[in-house]
Design a protein around this motif. Sequence first.
Motif, PDB file in Angstrom:
ATOM      1  N   MET A   1      30.868  47.880  48.108  1.00 26.53           N
ATOM      2  CA  MET A   1      30.301  46.546  47.990  1.00 26.53           C
ATOM      3  C   MET A   1      31.335  45.614  47.347  1.00 26.53           C
ATOM      4  O   MET A   1      31.822  45.868  46.257  1.00 26.53           O
ATOM      5  CB  MET A   1      29.032  46.611  47.128  1.00 26.53           C
ATOM      6  N   SER A   2      31.679  44.557  48.049  1.00 31.86           N
ATOM      7  CA  SER A   2      32.628  43.577  47.537  1.00 31.86           C
ATOM      8  C   SER A   2      31.859  42.423  46.904  1.00 31.86           C
ATOM      9  O   SER A   2      31.070  41.757  47.574  1.00 31.86           O
ATOM     10  CB  SER A   2      33.509  43.079  48.681  1.00 31.86           C
ATOM     11  N   LEU A   3      32.086  42.214  45.628  1.00 31.48           N
ATOM     12  CA  LEU A   3      31.359  41.175  44.894  1.00 31.48           C
ATOM     13  C   LEU A   3      32.109  39.847  44.939  1.00 31.48           C
ATOM     14  O   LEU A   3      33.346  39.832  44.989  1.00 31.48           O
ATOM     15  CB  LEU A   3      31.177  41.591  43.440  1.00 31.48           C
ATOM     16  N   PRO A   4      31.387  38.728  44.899  1.00 33.49           N
ATOM     17  CA  PRO A   4      32.051  37.430  44.791  1.00 33.49           C
ATOM     18  C   PRO A   4      32.946  37.410  43.550  1.00 33.49           C
ATOM     19  O   PRO A   4      32.591  37.965  42.504  1.00 33.49           O
ATOM     20  CB  PRO A   4      30.896  36.440  44.653  1.00 33.49           C
ATOM     21  N   GLN A   5      34.107  36.768  43.678  1.00 40.63           N
ATOM     22  CA  GLN A   5      35.076  36.704  42.592  1.00 40.63           C
ATOM     23  C   GLN A   5      34.994  35.350  41.885  1.00 40.63           C
ATOM     24  O   GLN A   5      34.984  34.298  42.525  1.00 40.63           O
ATOM     25  CB  GLN A   5      36.486  36.918  43.130  1.00 40.63           C
ATOM     26  N   VAL A   6      34.937  35.407  40.552  1.00 41.09           N
ATOM     27  CA  VAL A   6      34.920  34.214  39.723  1.00 41.09           C
ATOM     28  C   VAL A   6      35.952  34.395  38.608  1.00 41.09           C
ATOM     29  O   VAL A   6      36.568  35.460  38.475  1.00 41.09           O
ATOM     30  CB  VAL A   6      33.509  33.941  39.131  1.00 41.09           C
ATOM     31  N   CYS A   7      36.135  33.351  37.808  1.00 42.22           N
ATOM     32  CA  CYS A   7      37.092  33.424  36.703  1.00 42.22           C
ATOM     33  C   CYS A   7      36.554  32.597  35.537  1.00 42.22           C
ATOM     34  O   CYS A   7      35.757  31.680  35.726  1.00 42.22           O
ATOM     35  CB  CYS A   7      38.459  32.911  37.148  1.00 42.22           C
ATOM     36  N   VAL A   8      36.993  32.961  34.349  1.00 37.51           N
ATOM     37  CA  VAL A   8      36.605  32.225  33.149  1.00 37.51           C
ATOM     38  C   VAL A   8      37.800  32.214  32.198  1.00 37.51           C
ATOM     39  O   VAL A   8      38.566  33.176  32.134  1.00 37.51           O
ATOM     40  CB  VAL A   8      35.356  32.846  32.462  1.00 37.51           C
ATOM     41  N   CYS A   9      37.961  31.095  31.491  1.00 40.53           N
ATOM     42  CA  CYS A   9      39.061  30.986  30.530  1.00 40.53           C
ATOM     43  C   CYS A   9      38.530  30.431  29.216  1.00 40.53           C
ATOM     44  O   CYS A   9      37.684  29.536  29.192  1.00 40.53           O
ATOM     45  CB  CYS A   9      40.156  30.067  31.065  1.00 40.53           C
ATOM     46  N   TYR A  10      39.059  30.970  28.144  1.00 38.60           N
ATOM     47  CA  TYR A  10      38.715  30.528  26.802  1.00 38.60           C
ATOM     48  C   TYR A  10      39.956  29.891  26.190  1.00 38.60           C
ATOM     49  O   TYR A  10      40.909  30.584  25.845  1.00 38.60           O
ATOM     50  CB  TYR A  10      38.182  31.702  25.971  1.00 38.60           C
ATOM     51  N   LEU A  11      39.952  28.551  26.115  1.00 42.15           N
ATOM     52  CA  LEU A  11      41.052  27.822  25.504  1.00 42.15           C
ATOM     53  C   LEU A  11      40.860  27.855  23.997  1.00 42.15           C
ATOM     54  O   LEU A  11      39.750  27.604  23.506  1.00 42.15           O
ATOM     55  CB  LEU A  11      41.091  26.384  26.011  1.00 42.15           C
TER      56      LEU A  11
END
Length: 157
Positions: A1-11
Amino acid sequence: MSLPQVCVCYLTRRSPSGELQVLLGRKKKGLGRGNIVGLGGKLEPGESAVQAMVREIEEESGLVVAASALTPLGLLTYLFPHREAWSQQSSVFVCDEWTGTPRESDELNPVWFDVAALPVDEMWDDARHWLPGVLAGTPVRATFTFGSDLATVVDRL
């Protein structure tokens, strides 16, 4: 199962008194509306997580970040068996170099928080388990399964 890819950054930055702070904002729309979150979002077709992160930071806060300033610190998998369309995999970054001044966007209003007093009770339930470590420089790789309320972590690997 290929999951949608997201990203998060903490400045992160140091306050005038020397406290470590992180830029977060209350989500105005979409998945997680009402929660306090880091900057980030979905990868567009053909886009790497780093490219998406640079784009998302500028779209959500007005800040400009160089790809080379992003430090990758993990990969999180989120499983929502009761709403599978919400399941996703998130690349996690931290960054302490940018240009500009944070400004409100249609996604969120960025606000600096002291890391020592993270608003975890107003964030997604998983954040309390890994965000303090990431902000201290500890890489994370974990899977979180959310319960039928779509808000509570019921399993963590």
